[in-house]
Design a protein around this motif. Sequence first.
Motif, PDB file in Angstrom:
ATOM      1  N   ALA A  11       0.828  -1.202   0.000  1.00  0.00           N
ATOM      2  CA  ALA A  11       0.000   0.000   0.000  1.00  0.00           C
ATOM      3  C   ALA A  11       0.868   1.261   0.000  1.00  0.00           C
ATOM      4  O   ALA A  11       0.593   2.207  -0.747  1.00  0.00           O
ATOM      5  CB  ALA A  11      -0.932  -0.004   1.208  1.00  0.00           C
ATOM      6  N   TYR A  12       1.914   1.283   0.804  1.00  0.00           N
ATOM      7  CA  TYR A  12       2.770   2.463   0.849  1.00  0.00           C
ATOM      8  C   TYR A  12       3.579   2.611  -0.427  1.00  0.00           C
ATOM      9  O   TYR A  12       3.800   3.732  -0.896  1.00  0.00           O
ATOM     10  CB  TYR A  12       3.677   2.444   2.084  1.00  0.00           C
ATOM     11  CG  TYR A  12       3.054   3.190   3.230  1.00  0.00           C
ATOM     12  CD1 TYR A  12       3.443   4.479   3.544  1.00  0.00           C
ATOM     13  CD2 TYR A  12       2.038   2.615   3.976  1.00  0.00           C
ATOM     14  CE1 TYR A  12       2.844   5.174   4.580  1.00  0.00           C
ATOM     15  CE2 TYR A  12       1.424   3.298   4.999  1.00  0.00           C
ATOM     16  CZ  TYR A  12       1.835   4.578   5.303  1.00  0.00           C
ATOM     17  OH  TYR A  12       1.229   5.271   6.312  1.00  0.00           O
ATOM     18  N   PHE A  13       4.015   1.520  -1.022  1.00  0.00           N
ATOM     19  CA  PHE A  13       4.723   1.615  -2.297  1.00  0.00           C
ATOM     20  C   PHE A  13       3.836   2.300  -3.340  1.00  0.00           C
ATOM     21  O   PHE A  13       4.266   3.224  -4.029  1.00  0.00           O
ATOM     22  CB  PHE A  13       5.147   0.225  -2.792  1.00  0.00           C
ATOM     23  CG  PHE A  13       5.748   0.263  -4.169  1.00  0.00           C
ATOM     24  CD1 PHE A  13       7.069   0.620  -4.347  1.00  0.00           C
ATOM     25  CD2 PHE A  13       4.978  -0.039  -5.287  1.00  0.00           C
ATOM     26  CE1 PHE A  13       7.619   0.687  -5.628  1.00  0.00           C
ATOM     27  CE2 PHE A  13       5.523   0.017  -6.560  1.00  0.00           C
ATOM     28  CZ  PHE A  13       6.847   0.381  -6.726  1.00  0.00           C
ATOM     29  N   LEU A  14       2.588   1.858  -3.441  1.00  0.00           N
ATOM     30  CA  LEU A  14       1.675   2.455  -4.414  1.00  0.00           C
ATOM     31  C   LEU A  14       1.326   3.895  -4.059  1.00  0.00           C
ATOM     32  O   LEU A  14       1.325   4.784  -4.921  1.00  0.00           O
ATOM     33  CB  LEU A  14       0.403   1.614  -4.536  1.00  0.00           C
ATOM     34  CG  LEU A  14       0.589   0.260  -5.212  1.00  0.00           C
ATOM     35  CD1 LEU A  14      -0.685  -0.564  -5.116  1.00  0.00           C
ATOM     36  CD2 LEU A  14       1.010   0.434  -6.668  1.00  0.00           C
ATOM     37  N   ALA A  15       1.031   4.150  -2.800  1.00  0.00           N
ATOM     38  CA  ALA A  15       0.677   5.513  -2.380  1.00  0.00           C
ATOM     39  C   ALA A  15       1.840   6.475  -2.610  1.00  0.00           C
ATOM     40  O   ALA A  15       1.647   7.580  -3.122  1.00  0.00           O
ATOM     41  CB  ALA A  15       0.251   5.525  -0.917  1.00  0.00           C
TER      42      ALA A  15
END
Length: 72
Positions: A11-15
Amino acid sequence: MYFDRFDICEAYFLALSHCHGGQWSNEYVRLCKLTRKSFFKPSPFLSVETLTENGREIYDNACKRFLGAHHG
C-alpha cells in the motif's frame, strides 16, 4: 484496518508512487528507501486493484495524508 507487513509495504509503495510531490519530496525519498537494498521488491502485477481490502484501506489513508501535505 489491521497490521500486516505485506499490506503495508504494498500500500505504501503504491501511495508513495502515486502521491509524491516530485523527485525532491519527502515522499519520493521514502519511496526510494522502501525499495533500496532489497527491502521490498514489488510484484510487476502490483496495482491498487490487487491490494487486499486491508491494503486498500491503508493505501487510501496514506494517499489522503500525502496529498494533504502538498495541498493543505
